[in-house]
Design an enzyme around this catalytic site. Sequence first.
Site, short mmCIF file in Angstrom:
data_model
loop_
_atom_site.label_atom_id
_atom_site.label_comp_id
_atom_site.label_asym_id
_atom_site.label_seq_id
_atom_site.Cartn_x
_atom_site.Cartn_y
_atom_site.Cartn_z
CE1 TYR A 145 20.76 -3.54 10.79
CE2 TYR A 145 19.22 -5.29 11.36
CZ TYR A 145 20.27 -4.46 11.70
OH TYR A 145 20.84 -4.56 12.96
CG ASP A 146 16.42 -8.62 7.38
OD1 ASP A 146 16.64 -7.64 8.14
OD2 ASP A 146 15.36 -9.25 7.38
CB VAL A 188 12.16 -1.27 25.05
CG1 VAL A 188 12.27 -0.88 26.52
CG2 VAL A 188 12.00 -2.78 24.93
CG PHE A 191 5.86 0.26 24.37
CD1 PHE A 191 5.19 0.82 23.29
CD2 PHE A 191 5.84 -1.13 24.50
CE1 PHE A 191 4.52 0.03 22.35
CE2 PHE A 191 5.18 -1.93 23.57
CZ PHE A 191 4.52 -1.35 22.49
CE LYS A 208 -3.70 -12.93 21.11
NZ LYS A 208 -4.91 -13.04 20.30
NE ARG A 211 10.73 -8.40 17.24
CZ ARG A 211 9.78 -8.82 16.40
NH1 ARG A 211 9.06 -9.89 16.68
NH2 ARG A 211 9.59 -8.19 15.26
N1 UDP Z 1 6.34 -2.48 17.87
C1 UDP Z 1 5.12 -2.03 18.33
N2 UDP Z 1 4.97 -0.69 18.58
C2 UDP Z 1 5.98 0.21 18.42
C3 UDP Z 1 7.24 -0.27 17.95
C4 UDP Z 1 7.38 -1.62 17.69
O1 UDP Z 1 4.18 -2.80 18.51
O2 UDP Z 1 5.77 1.41 18.67
C5 UDP Z 1 6.52 -3.91 17.59
C6 UDP Z 1 7.01 -4.22 16.20
O3 UDP Z 1 5.92 -4.38 15.32
C7 UDP Z 1 7.77 -5.50 16.40
C8 UDP Z 1 8.28 -5.40 17.83
O4 UDP Z 1 7.52 -4.40 18.45
O5 UDP Z 1 6.90 -6.61 16.31
C9 UDP Z 1 9.75 -5.04 17.92
O6 UDP Z 1 9.96 -3.92 17.11
P1 UDP Z 1 11.34 -3.15 17.07
O7 UDP Z 1 11.18 -2.01 16.12
O8 UDP Z 1 11.79 -2.80 18.45
O9 UDP Z 1 12.44 -4.16 16.51
P2 UDP Z 1 12.42 -5.50 15.64
O10 UDP Z 1 12.54 -6.59 16.63
O11 UDP Z 1 11.12 -5.60 14.87
O12 UDP Z 1 13.58 -5.34 14.77
#
Ligand code: UDP
Length: 313
Positions: A145-146, A188, A191, A208, A211
Site C-alpha cells: 500500500y505505502d 473505529v 470497536f 498507547k 491516531r
Molecule cells: N487497532 C487495534 N484494534 C483493532 C484494529 C486496529 O488496536 O481491532 C489499532 C492498530 O494496531 C493501529 C490503529 O488501531 O495502531 C489504527 O488501525 P487501523 O487499522 O484503523 O488503521 P491504520 O491507521 O493502522 O492504517
Amino acid sequence: MRILISGGAGFLSSHLTDLLLSQGHEVVGVDNFITGNRDNVAHLSGNDKYKLIEADVCEPLKIDGPIDRIYHMASPASPIGYVKHQVATVKVNSQGTWNLLELSLEKNARFLVASTSECYGDPAVHPQREDYWGNVNPIGLRSMYDEPKRFAEACTMAYHRERKADTRIIRIFNTYGPRMDPYDGRVVISFIRQALNNEPLTVFGDGKQTRSLCYVTDLVRGINLVMEADFIEPINLGNPQELTILDIAKEVLSLIPESKSTITHQPMPPDDPKVRCPDITRAKQILGWQPVVSRREGLSKMIEFYRDQLTGR
Ligand code: UDP
C-alpha cells in the site's frame, strides 16, 4: 461539471459523490467492487445525474463524453484489505494512476490522486508535515500500500512536470463514519461493531499507539477544496486531535453505555505506526479548511448508523 470518481462505491467516494451531486455536478463512479460496495451508493439509483460503471481502472478506460474532473480514489484502504488484495493494491495505485493520468490528458480533465498518511510510514517526525519524506519499510506488511501510494505521487508529479497535466495530491489520515465496511478491521468501526455486539474490544499491543480521527463529511469537504484550489504539491487532510487507541476504545464504550463489552489486548501487528497526527497548517492556509465535527458528534452519528444494522434490531 461532469466528474469521474474511481473507486466510486467506496466509503469515502460515496460521501464525496453525495457532496458533488449536492453542488449540482454530474458524477460517474467507476468500481470493480473488490472492496467497494453497491449499498454505499444504493440511495442514488434513479438519480439521472449519477452513473455507476463496473470496470477496473487498471485496464484502459473508455469513457464517452466530456470529463472535467477525475478523483482517483480507487484502492483497498484498510490494513486487512490491502494485505488480502496485495497485487490489486499495487496495481491500482501504479497502473491505475497511470491510466487515469492518461485519461485526464485525453479529456483535458483536472486529476486528483488520493494518497495517504502511510507515505510517512512509522514517522520519525511528529506531527507529520508535507515536507517530511517518511520512514517506510519497502518490503514490509504495509509495503503493498505505502510504496505504490508513494509511486502514485511520483507518477502524478511526473505527468504534471513533463506532460503539463493539471494535478492535485492529497494525503488522507484516519477517517471514520457511516458506510465503512464493518469487517474491514479498521479501528473505529471494529470497536463500534464489537461494542454493539457485546464482544471484547480488541486493542492491539498496549494501546498507547496514537491516531487522529477525522469525520467523513469534514474529509470529503477538504478533498473537494483541494481539487478546486490552485496548489500542486501534496496537502494533508485529517484531524490534528491525536489520541491513543486505548482512549478510542474507552470513548466508544462511553458512547454505548448499554454495552457489556470489556477491553482485551491482542498482539501488535508488524510495521504498525506508533504515532500519527497530521500537521494541517498547509490546508488551513491554502484552503481555509479544518475539521469542524467533534469526535463525540461524529462517533455518535456513526454509532446510530450501525446500531440497527449490526444488532439486527
Ligand atoms: N487497532 C487495534 N484494534 C483493532 C484494529 C486496529 O488496536 O481491532 C489499532 C492498530 O494496531 C493501529 C490503529 O488501531 O495502531 C489504527 O488501525 P487501523 O487499522 O484503523 O488503521 P491504520 O491507521 O493502522 O492504517
